[in-house]
Design a protein around this motif. Structure first.
Motif, short mmCIF file in Angstrom:
data_model
loop_
_atom_site.label_atom_id
_atom_site.label_comp_id
_atom_site.label_asym_id
_atom_site.label_seq_id
_atom_site.Cartn_x
_atom_site.Cartn_y
_atom_site.Cartn_z
N UNK A 154 0.82 -1.22 0.00
CA UNK A 154 0.00 0.00 0.00
C UNK A 154 0.85 1.27 0.00
N UNK A 155 2.15 1.13 0.06
CA UNK A 155 3.05 2.27 0.08
C UNK A 155 3.76 2.40 -1.28
N UNK A 156 3.90 1.26 -1.96
CA UNK A 156 4.54 1.24 -3.28
C UNK A 156 3.46 1.02 -4.35
N UNK A 157 3.88 1.12 -5.60
CA UNK A 157 2.95 0.91 -6.72
C UNK A 157 3.47 -0.28 -7.54
N UNK A 158 2.98 -1.45 -7.21
CA UNK A 158 3.53 -2.67 -7.81
C UNK A 158 2.47 -3.37 -8.65
N UNK A 159 2.81 -3.71 -9.85
CA UNK A 159 1.87 -4.41 -10.72
C UNK A 159 2.62 -5.43 -11.58
N UNK A 160 2.16 -6.67 -11.61
CA UNK A 160 1.11 -7.26 -10.81
C UNK A 160 1.44 -7.15 -9.31
N UNK A 161 0.38 -7.09 -8.52
CA UNK A 161 0.50 -6.82 -7.09
C UNK A 161 1.40 -7.85 -6.38
N UNK A 162 2.08 -7.40 -5.37
CA UNK A 162 2.84 -8.26 -4.43
C UNK A 162 4.14 -8.84 -4.98
N UNK B 212 -8.37 0.51 -7.23
CA UNK B 212 -7.65 0.69 -8.50
C UNK B 212 -6.13 0.65 -8.25
N UNK B 213 -5.73 -0.25 -7.35
CA UNK B 213 -4.31 -0.42 -7.07
C UNK B 213 -3.58 -0.81 -8.37
N UNK B 214 -2.40 -0.32 -8.67
CA UNK B 214 -1.47 0.47 -7.85
C UNK B 214 -1.67 1.99 -7.91
N UNK B 215 -2.71 2.44 -8.63
CA UNK B 215 -2.96 3.88 -8.62
C UNK B 215 -3.42 4.33 -7.22
N UNK B 216 -4.40 3.63 -6.70
CA UNK B 216 -4.92 4.05 -5.39
C UNK B 216 -4.21 3.28 -4.29
N UNK B 217 -3.50 4.00 -3.47
CA UNK B 217 -2.85 3.38 -2.31
C UNK B 217 -2.62 4.47 -1.26
N UNK B 218 -1.86 4.17 -0.26
CA UNK B 218 -1.66 5.12 0.84
C UNK B 218 -0.94 6.38 0.38
N UNK C 260 12.96 -4.69 -2.58
CA UNK C 260 13.34 -5.44 -3.77
C UNK C 260 12.06 -5.69 -4.58
N UNK C 261 12.14 -5.43 -5.87
CA UNK C 261 10.95 -5.52 -6.72
C UNK C 261 11.27 -6.43 -7.90
N UNK C 262 10.31 -7.26 -8.27
CA UNK C 262 10.53 -8.13 -9.43
C UNK C 262 10.63 -7.24 -10.67
N UNK C 263 11.53 -7.66 -11.54
CA UNK C 263 11.82 -6.87 -12.75
C UNK C 263 10.53 -6.47 -13.48
N UNK C 264 10.42 -5.19 -13.78
CA UNK C 264 9.28 -4.72 -14.58
C UNK C 264 8.00 -4.48 -13.81
N UNK C 265 8.03 -4.64 -12.48
CA UNK C 265 6.77 -4.53 -11.71
C UNK C 265 6.64 -3.21 -10.95
N UNK C 266 7.63 -2.35 -11.01
CA UNK C 266 7.51 -1.07 -10.30
C UNK C 266 6.79 -0.07 -11.20
N UNK C 267 5.57 0.31 -10.80
CA UNK C 267 4.76 1.20 -11.63
C UNK C 267 4.77 2.63 -11.09
N UNK C 268 5.76 2.92 -10.23
CA UNK C 268 5.84 4.26 -9.62
C UNK C 268 5.78 5.37 -10.66
#
Ligand SMILES: O=C(O)CCC(=O)C(=O)O
Length: 455
Positions: free
Chosen positions: A326-334, A370-376, A438-446
């Motif tokens: 909920x603090x980062x923008x990760x897609x697909x989630x988790x 609408x995660x990762x758009x909507x988060x904390x 640590x984020x899986x390659x290509x999943x950081x939607x920041x």
């Protein structure tokens, strides 16, 4: 046992590696690739560590600060020189010298075994090729569908909320997934308990993963930030209590202009921290790039993970309960994780990290639909309050744990694991830690979400 195989990318060496991995050992390969081939290790690369170097650097293992120093490794010793081929040898990493690999193990290393190993590799390569072809034919299964933009003013992307996109460890059939990963050779036996713990509790602690001398170098470099008079370009220290009051970020150039004794006073009274310190410190960079951290993260993701963010904390954070999803923008989630590295022994009084095992299986806050758009980070103040309360309520259903680990121990945690900082009972106590995300390659939607942002 943990083995070093020198010349491990060659024909004999790579089969020896395969044999050792098959027996459940941890293996590090040292090869300068002058004659050895990377393809020989392809099927095993997720299960071993590869050092691209020459055998002669072996003597430099003991040198302080050397990249190849391996203080953290066990002291049991075995070395085999295979026949007359002195370029393929196996030894544990901490004890240079000549020893003998148990004969039984060497004797089992027969031509028939080699043939079986070659066949196994061919099957693994074919499996990977089939998986690739399958993925390219069915993009929905592996590649997130491009989110369709909404139309009109303030248009925002709609993100697919499809449970099929969640990582394997978030699904109910995780035990079958572990069995499959094990069978395919993508996961070594020694990693299985890590995966099981991750799926059941949402975290795993690996003791002594970062060597003490590297942690010491890291802490020394942090102290230098306060002691040296030369400004480090671009560096800022955060959460600093200056005489003139609290500052979120103080550029290092400004800090070094303060008289030294006063600077130390400020250091003691502030609960200061440094973001992205790996960009400025050699030791921090080495921890940030630690191959074993990356390997464990990638094993858990079942795809390549990379450390993206770092935070150095000097004391307990007393942070409110939250989930990193909920603090980062990760897609697909988790497809991310937190990695908490203890830079000293952590005590109850210092305000340790608190966490709630099993809480990673709770549902995402329904308003973040609408995660990762909507988060904390993008929520308005009222919604933020509702999320904070939601997490506090959820945590009541789980047992609270405190992370009382030792210097060099590392905790990996699931991004939905509820965690925060305990109260600092001893306000003077330090609680030095280095935290990576640590984020899986290509999943950081920041870069693909729209503000306004809360931080
Ligand atoms: O170390 C702490 O107290 C909190 C760290 C944390 O929650 C984070 O970086 O996500």
């Amino acid at each position: 046992m943990r083995y070093l195989v020198t010349g491990g990318a060659g024909f004999i060496g790579s089969h020896l590696v395969e044999h050792l991995v098959g027996e459940g050992h941890d293996v590090v390969v040292l090869d300068d690739f002058s004659t050895g081939k990377r393809e020989n290790l392809e099927a095993l690369q997720k299960q071993i560590e590869i050092i691209d170097g020459e055998v002669s650097i072996w003597t430099s293992f003991g040198k302080n600060g050397d990249t190849f120093r391996r203080n953290d490794l066990p002291s049991e010793a075995h070395l085999a020189v295979i026949g007359e081929r002195r370029n393929a040898a196996v030894t544990p990493l901490s004890t240079p010298g000549r020893y003998a690999l148990p004969r039984a193990a060497w004797q089992r290393f027969s031509p028939r075994r080699i043939a079986r190993g070659v066949a196994r590799r061919a099957r693994a390569a074919a499996r990977r090729l089939r998986a690739l072809l399958h993925a390219s034919r069915r993009p929905a299964a592996s590649v997130p569908p491009a989110p369709a933009p909404e139309s009109g003013r303030g248009a925002m992307r709609r993100w697919a909320q499809n449970v099929a996109l969640l990582p394997w460890y978030d699904r109910d059939d995780w035990q079958e997934s572990i069995a499959r990963l094990r069978q395919s050779g993508d996961v070594g036996e020694s990693d299985v308990p890590i995966l099981v713990r991750w799926c059941e509790d949402g975290y795993v602690v690996v003791p002594g993963l970062v060597p003490a001398d590297l942690i010491d170098a890291f802490v020394r470099e942090i102290d230098d930030v306060w002691e040296h008079d030369t400004a480090i370009d671009g560096l800022a220290v955060s959460d600093v209590q200056l005489d003139a009051g609290y500052r979120v970020h103080v550029p290092h150039g400004e800090l070094v202009r303060i008289e030294r004794a006063k600077r130390q006073e400020i250091k003691q009274r502030s609960n200061w921290r440094i973001g992205q310190y790996h960009l400025y410190s050699r030791a921090a960079r080495r921890i940030f790039d630690h191959p074993e951290i990356e390997r464990i993260a990638s094993t858990i993701f079942a795809r390549r993970g990379e450390a993206r963010f770092s935070l150095m904390f000097s004391k307990g954070t007393e942070q409110g309960l939250h989930q990193d999803t909920c603090v980062f923008h990760i897609f697909p989630r988790d497809f991310m994780m937190g990695v908490w590295i203890a830079c000293e022994d952590i005590t109850h009084e210092s305000g340790p990290l608190e966490y709630y095992p099993g809480s990673q299986r709770t549902p995402l806050f329904p308003e973040f639909s609408n995660y990762p758009q909507t988060n904390r980070r993008t929520s308005d103040p009222e919604q933020s309050k509702r999320y904070d309360q939601y997490v506090v309520n959820l945590a009541k259903g789980f047992e609270k744990h405190e992370l009382l680990i030792k210097k060099g121990d590392v905790m990996f945690w699931h991004p939905m694991l509820i965690h925060g900082g305990c109260p600092r009972l001893d306000r003077a106590a330090t609680r030095k830690s280095f935290v990576l995300h640590v984020i899986a390659e290509g999943c950081d939607m920041g870069g693909q979400v729209t503000g306004p942002f809360n931080w």
